[in-house]
Design a protein around this motif. Structure first.
Motif, PDB file in Angstrom:
ATOM      1  N   LEU A   1      -4.546 -82.311  -2.532  1.00 50.03           N
ATOM      2  CA  LEU A   1      -3.520 -81.866  -3.473  1.00 50.03           C
ATOM      3  C   LEU A   1      -2.774 -80.627  -2.977  1.00 50.03           C
ATOM      4  CD1 LEU A   1      -5.547 -82.171  -6.808  1.00 50.03           C
ATOM      5  CD2 LEU A   1      -3.937 -83.823  -5.843  1.00 50.03           C
ATOM      6  N   ALA A   2      -3.481 -79.735  -2.285  1.00 46.52           N
ATOM      7  CA  ALA A   2      -2.835 -78.487  -1.842  1.00 46.52           C
ATOM      8  C   ALA A   2      -3.739 -77.788  -0.839  1.00 46.52           C
ATOM      9  CB  ALA A   2      -2.569 -77.563  -3.029  1.00 46.52           C
ATOM     10  N   ASP A   3      -3.143 -76.891  -0.045  1.00 51.04           N
ATOM     11  CA  ASP A   3      -3.903 -76.022   0.842  1.00 51.04           C
ATOM     12  C   ASP A   3      -4.603 -74.944   0.018  1.00 51.04           C
ATOM     13  OD1 ASP A   3      -2.948 -77.345   3.112  1.00 51.04           O
ATOM     14  OD2 ASP A   3      -1.155 -76.083   3.177  1.00 51.04           O
ATOM     15  N   ASN A   4      -5.641 -74.378   0.569  1.00 50.80           N
ATOM     16  CA  ASN A   4      -6.326 -73.264  -0.077  1.00 50.80           C
ATOM     17  C   ASN A   4      -6.906 -72.348   0.987  1.00 50.80           C
ATOM     18  OD1 ASN A   4      -7.613 -71.767  -2.257  1.00 50.80           O
ATOM     19  ND2 ASN A   4      -9.513 -72.622  -1.468  1.00 50.80           N
ATOM     20  N   GLN A   5      -6.639 -71.071   0.868  1.00 51.72           N
ATOM     21  CA  GLN A   5      -7.154 -70.089   1.823  1.00 51.72           C
ATOM     22  C   GLN A   5      -7.986 -69.056   1.094  1.00 51.72           C
ATOM     23  OE1 GLN A   5      -6.584 -70.127   5.285  1.00 51.72           O
ATOM     24  NE2 GLN A   5      -8.251 -68.643   5.193  1.00 51.72           N
ATOM     25  N   ARG A   6      -9.127 -68.702   1.667  1.00 52.54           N
ATOM     26  CA  ARG A   6      -9.977 -67.641   1.130  1.00 52.54           C
ATOM     27  C   ARG A   6      -9.613 -66.317   1.800  1.00 52.54           C
ATOM     28  NH1 ARG A   6     -14.140 -68.047  -2.955  1.00 52.54           N
ATOM     29  NH2 ARG A   6     -14.816 -70.203  -3.063  1.00 52.54           N
ATOM     30  N   VAL A   7      -9.571 -65.258   1.014  1.00 51.93           N
ATOM     31  CA  VAL A   7      -9.253 -63.932   1.541  1.00 51.93           C
ATOM     32  C   VAL A   7     -10.212 -62.914   0.947  1.00 51.93           C
ATOM     33  CG1 VAL A   7      -6.812 -64.358   2.033  1.00 51.93           C
ATOM     34  CG2 VAL A   7      -7.500 -63.643  -0.265  1.00 51.93           C
ATOM     35  N   LEU A   8     -10.437 -61.831   1.702  1.00 55.44           N
ATOM     36  CA  LEU A   8     -11.260 -60.724   1.222  1.00 55.44           C
ATOM     37  C   LEU A   8     -10.322 -59.658   0.669  1.00 55.44           C
ATOM     38  CD1 LEU A   8     -14.196 -59.796   1.002  1.00 55.44           C
ATOM     39  CD2 LEU A   8     -13.950 -58.723   3.246  1.00 55.44           C
ATOM     40  N   VAL A   9     -10.539 -59.281  -0.589  1.00 57.04           N
ATOM     41  CA  VAL A   9      -9.599 -58.377  -1.258  1.00 57.04           C
ATOM     42  C   VAL A   9     -10.323 -57.192  -1.890  1.00 57.04           C
ATOM     43  CG1 VAL A   9      -7.905 -60.175  -1.749  1.00 57.04           C
ATOM     44  CG2 VAL A   9      -9.720 -59.717  -3.419  1.00 57.04           C
ATOM     45  N   ALA A  10      -9.556 -56.137  -2.099  1.00 54.98           N
ATOM     46  CA  ALA A  10     -10.026 -54.966  -2.840  1.00 54.98           C
ATOM     47  C   ALA A  10      -8.798 -54.257  -3.400  1.00 54.98           C
ATOM     48  CB  ALA A  10     -10.820 -54.024  -1.947  1.00 54.98           C
ATOM     49  N   SER A  11      -9.010 -53.424  -4.379  1.00 52.39           N
ATOM     50  CA  SER A  11      -7.892 -52.664  -4.939  1.00 52.39           C
ATOM     51  C   SER A  11      -7.533 -51.508  -4.008  1.00 52.39           C
ATOM     52  CB  SER A  11      -8.266 -52.115  -6.315  1.00 52.39           C
ATOM     53  OG  SER A  11      -9.236 -51.083  -6.177  1.00 52.39           O
ATOM     54  N   PRO A  12      -6.298 -51.033  -4.037  1.00 52.25           N
ATOM     55  CA  PRO A  12      -5.926 -49.855  -3.225  1.00 52.25           C
ATOM     56  C   PRO A  12      -6.791 -48.639  -3.541  1.00 52.25           C
ATOM     57  CG  PRO A  12      -3.965 -50.958  -4.059  1.00 52.25           C
ATOM     58  CD  PRO A  12      -5.130 -51.598  -4.738  1.00 52.25           C
ATOM     59  N   ALA A  13      -7.186 -48.489  -4.823  1.00 56.53           N
ATOM     60  CA  ALA A  13      -7.999 -47.325  -5.203  1.00 56.53           C
ATOM     61  C   ALA A  13      -9.377 -47.392  -4.545  1.00 56.53           C
ATOM     62  CB  ALA A  13      -8.148 -47.272  -6.723  1.00 56.53           C
ATOM     63  N   TYR A  14      -9.969 -48.588  -4.522  1.00 56.89           N
ATOM     64  CA  TYR A  14     -11.282 -48.722  -3.876  1.00 56.89           C
ATOM     65  C   TYR A  14     -11.174 -48.411  -2.387  1.00 56.89           C
ATOM     66  CZ  TYR A  14     -15.463 -50.727  -1.836  1.00 56.89           C
ATOM     67  OH  TYR A  14     -16.620 -50.884  -1.113  1.00 56.89           O
ATOM     68  N   LEU A  15     -10.167 -48.969  -1.724  1.00 58.83           N
ATOM     69  CA  LEU A  15     -10.021 -48.750  -0.282  1.00 58.83           C
ATOM     70  C   LEU A  15      -9.728 -47.281   0.033  1.00 58.83           C
ATOM     71  CD1 LEU A  15      -7.959 -51.943   0.630  1.00 58.83           C
ATOM     72  CD2 LEU A  15     -10.402 -51.541   1.002  1.00 58.83           C
ATOM     73  N   LYS A  16      -9.036 -46.588  -0.850  1.00 57.35           N
ATOM     74  CA  LYS A  16      -8.770 -45.164  -0.635  1.00 57.35           C
ATOM     75  C   LYS A  16     -10.063 -44.368  -0.700  1.00 57.35           C
ATOM     76  CE  LYS A  16      -5.864 -41.363  -2.267  1.00 57.35           C
ATOM     77  NZ  LYS A  16      -4.804 -40.965  -3.247  1.00 57.35           N
ATOM     78  N   ARG A  17     -10.966 -44.753  -1.623  1.00 57.50           N
ATOM     79  CA  ARG A  17     -12.230 -44.017  -1.778  1.00 57.50           C
ATOM     80  C   ARG A  17     -13.229 -44.352  -0.666  1.00 57.50           C
ATOM     81  NH1 ARG A  17     -11.754 -45.893  -7.062  1.00 57.50           N
ATOM     82  NH2 ARG A  17     -13.526 -47.324  -6.729  1.00 57.50           N
ATOM     83  N   HIS A  18     -13.265 -45.610  -0.229  1.00 60.55           N
ATOM     84  CA  HIS A  18     -14.340 -46.056   0.657  1.00 60.55           C
ATOM     85  C   HIS A  18     -13.870 -46.451   2.056  1.00 60.55           C
ATOM     86  CE1 HIS A  18     -17.199 -46.099  -2.694  1.00 60.55           C
ATOM     87  NE2 HIS A  18     -16.218 -46.601  -3.422  1.00 60.55           N
ATOM     88  N   GLY A  19     -12.586 -46.449   2.305  1.00 60.89           N
ATOM     89  CA  GLY A  19     -12.066 -46.819   3.608  1.00 60.89           C
ATOM     90  C   GLY A  19     -11.866 -48.330   3.749  1.00 60.89           C
ATOM     91  N   VAL A  20     -11.066 -48.680   4.735  1.00 57.90           N
ATOM     92  CA  VAL A  20     -10.751 -50.088   4.980  1.00 57.90           C
ATOM     93  C   VAL A  20     -11.703 -50.633   6.036  1.00 57.90           C
ATOM     94  CG1 VAL A  20      -9.002 -51.719   5.790  1.00 57.90           C
ATOM     95  CG2 VAL A  20      -8.325 -49.729   4.402  1.00 57.90           C
ATOM     96  N   PRO A  21     -12.455 -51.695   5.762  1.00 63.08           N
ATOM     97  CA  PRO A  21     -13.346 -52.261   6.789  1.00 63.08           C
ATOM     98  C   PRO A  21     -12.526 -52.837   7.938  1.00 63.08           C
ATOM     99  CG  PRO A  21     -13.228 -53.710   4.877  1.00 63.08           C
ATOM    100  CD  PRO A  21     -12.506 -52.460   4.501  1.00 63.08           C
TER     101      PRO A  21
END
Length: 305
Positions: free
Chosen positions: A158-178
């Motif tokens: 029926l359609a393509d589907n892609q999985r992605v790893l996400v976080a909010s900008p606030a979380y990434l600001k506090r803990h850094g970007v992996p």
């Protein structure tokens, strides 16, 4: 047309056992039947029937040719039936199964439009995240977001589907970007649980698929809850684009580790193998496929309440 009539006459003569019986069924003279058979044998350059005044006998070539002719005529009859069904009205009851989150967002909202097009159809939508037994539970159509392995079922993409790893900008600001998969060990990973055990996150590293068990202070068996936790800045979540696409576009969620993204699990409709698929099933699957293929659909619907 003449060639087809010759073939159908040949099959009819063999089925009825004589030229005269085939002629009576068609309402023509036996001589006309004989001329068609003569023309067919002349065109093919082989003898198909040994004919005497008392009986008919197939030659070896005739027996092989008869089998092919019967198959071709049968397939033609099926094709004509299928066309006739498509011009008819879909009717009857549909039992549809879908994953809970996807079903709420991308199946349930579409059903009023489908039923408005097919007013003689009634529908029962069953939402849950287990893999249903399509045949055993009498499910007409099951929506699955996974690679298909059950050969007893028919699957339509029926359609393509892609999985992605996400976080909010606030979380990434506090803990850094992996930056690497190893960095996940120092992040709060919001994982989904199934029957008491955590489902791993799948990535592609150096061309190989790798499933990782991750750790965090919260797990849940409902993907929508993980989605909400990620939006609230509680950690990283591994989600489908159909769920988080609008937030990514709006900037309320950010993707990370994109270079490790694994191939997507496409969205399929699956149903039991049937020789004559009911029109209501074909109509429903075609409706979903047309809707999901619209360029504006996912942008408009992803993340909608």
């Amino acid at each position: 047309m003449g060639q087809f009539r010759q073939i159908s006459t040949f099959v009819e003569v063999v089925a009825r056992g004589s030229l005269s019986a085939a002629a009576r069924a068609e309402g023509i003279a036996p001589a006309m039947i004989g001329r068609r058979l003569d023309a067919l044998e002349a065109r093919l350059g082989v003898k198909l029937l040994q004919r005497t005044t008392r009986k008919l006998a197939l030659t070896d070539e005739g027996a092989a040719f008869l089998e092919d002719c019967q198959r071709i005529l049968g397939e033609l009859e099926e094709a004509e039936s299928a066309v006739a069904e498509r011009s008819a009205r879909a009717s009857g009851h549909l039992l549809v199964s879908a994953p809970a989150g996807f079903g709420r967002q991308h199946v349930a909202p579409l059903l009023p439009s489908f039923l408005a097009e097919h007013q003689d159809v009634t529908l029962n939508l069953n939402l849950n995240d287990r893999v249903v037994d399509v045949v055993g539970e009498g499910v007409d159509v099951a929506i699955r977001i996974a690679s298909l392995s059950d050969s007893s079922l028919v699957g339509v993409k029926l359609a393509d589907n892609q999985r992605v790893l996400v976080a909010s900008p606030a979380y990434l600001k506090r803990h850094g970007v992996p930056e690497t998969l190893a960095d996940l060990a120092r992040h709060n990973c919001l994982a989904i649980s199934s029957e008491g055990s955590q489902r791993g996150w799948t990535f592609r590293d150096n061309g190989k698929l790798l499933t990782l068990k991750v750790a965090g202070n919260m797990v849940c068996n409902d993907g929508e809850v993980l989605h909400d936790w990620a939006l609230a800045g509680k950690g990283l979540a591994w989600r489908s684009m159909w769920e988080v696409g609008s937030e990514i576009e709006a900037g309320t969620l950010c993707t990370v580790l994109d270079r490790f993204a694994a191939p997507g699990n496409d969205i399929h409709a699956v149903f039991a193998q049937r020789r004559h698929l009911p029109l209501r099933i074909r109509a429903f699957v075609d409706f979903l496929r047309r809707t999901y293929a619209r360029p504006d659909y996912w942008r408009a619907r992803a993340g909608a309440p």
